[in-house]
Design a protein around this motif. Structure first.
Motif, PDB file in Angstrom:
ATOM      1  N   ASP A  14       0.809  -1.209   0.000  1.00  0.00           N
ATOM      2  CA  ASP A  14       0.000   0.000   0.000  1.00  0.00           C
ATOM      3  C   ASP A  14       0.847   1.265   0.000  1.00  0.00           C
ATOM      4  N   ILE A  33       1.049   5.260   0.963  1.00  0.00           N
ATOM      5  CA  ILE A  33       0.524   6.094   2.035  1.00  0.00           C
ATOM      6  C   ILE A  33       0.514   7.532   1.536  1.00  0.00           C
ATOM      7  N   ALA A  34      -0.654   8.149   1.604  1.00  0.00           N
ATOM      8  CA  ALA A  34      -0.791   9.531   1.141  1.00  0.00           C
ATOM      9  C   ALA A  34       0.106  10.452   1.956  1.00  0.00           C
ATOM     10  N   GLY A  82      -0.170  13.288   3.440  1.00  0.00           N
ATOM     11  CA  GLY A  82      -0.686  13.812   4.700  1.00  0.00           C
ATOM     12  C   GLY A  82      -0.863  12.784   5.800  1.00  0.00           C
ATOM     13  N   HIS A  83      -0.710  11.512   5.471  1.00  0.00           N
ATOM     14  CA  HIS A  83      -0.923  10.435   6.451  1.00  0.00           C
ATOM     15  C   HIS A  83       0.353   9.685   6.802  1.00  0.00           C
ATOM     16  N   ARG A  84       1.470  10.153   6.318  1.00  0.00           N
ATOM     17  CA  ARG A  84       2.744   9.469   6.557  1.00  0.00           C
ATOM     18  C   ARG A  84       3.287   9.761   7.947  1.00  0.00           C
ATOM     19  N   LYS A  85       4.036   8.782   8.453  1.00  0.00           N
ATOM     20  CA  LYS A  85       4.672   8.921   9.763  1.00  0.00           C
ATOM     21  C   LYS A  85       6.176   8.695   9.613  1.00  0.00           C
ATOM     22  N   ASP A  97       9.768   9.749   5.999  1.00  0.00           N
ATOM     23  CA  ASP A  97       8.439   9.224   6.335  1.00  0.00           C
ATOM     24  C   ASP A  97       8.108   8.002   5.488  1.00  0.00           C
TER      25      ASP A  97
END
Length: 186
Positions: A38, A40-41, A43-46, A162
């Motif tokens: 998958d 990860i967009a 704005g949603h990355r860590k 990220d």
């Protein structure tokens, strides 16, 4: 003698089940996402924890030194059939993308150094590989980013450090190429 055969058969079946679980099984830790790949967009990355240690060549390596580059992090073990099958694709992708700002790093886990070095040599892997041995110190730092009970797994870390993509299954060249394109373009 006939009474010993069921015991041998049961022991053999148990050993086979354990070896399958160790490579591609679904251990109790971090089962979410097993078998998937998958993106990860943004704005949603860590941020991925920074890993550092000794490579199979004996050199010191710190992922922080690759800040500003896209990093492909592959977690593998020499005993894992799926890891063996995907190794040529990873090397192929490394050769294709190393001049495009992409750094590949392997993390060998649950091996001894001799097994890991033999695997890298046999598979002609030319990118650096950190050695995690049985301590699983590096693998444990990746809890929540990858499965702790499943190998192989591959993470693509963006230029900011990220997590941009992860595969909790074996990958091939097409998987990596398709996943890397958008991350490199960012």
């Amino acid at each position: 003698m006939p009474k010993k055969r069921p015991a041998v058969a049961i022991a053999s079946a148990a050993a086979l089940a354990f070896s399958l679980t160790a490579c591609g099984g679904s251990g109790p830790k971090n089962k979410e996402g097993l078998g998937t790949a998958d993106a990860i967009a943004v704005g949603h990355r860590k941020p991925v924890p920074v890993l550092s240690g000794t490579t199979l060549d004996g050199a010191k390596l710190d992922l922080a030194s690759f800040k500003g580059k896209v990093v492909v992090l592959n977690i593998w073990g020499s005993w894992c059939d799926s890891c063996e099958a995907e190794a040529p694709y990873l090397e192929q992708a490394y050769q294709a993308f190393k001049d495009k700002g992409v750094q590949f790093v392997g993390v060998d886990t649950r091996d001894n150094a001799g097994q890991a070095k033999a695997f890298v040599k046999a598979k002609q892997i030319s990118y650096p590989n950190l050695f995690d041995d049985d301590s699983e110190t590096l693998l444990t730092k990746l809890a929540g980013f990858t499965s702790l009970g499943f190998l192989p797994s591959t993470l693509i870390i963006d230029k900011n450090g990220d997590l941009a993509w992860r595969a909790l299954r074996p990958v091939d060249y097409n998987d990596l190429s398709a996943a890397l394109g958008p991350v490199i373009a960012e």
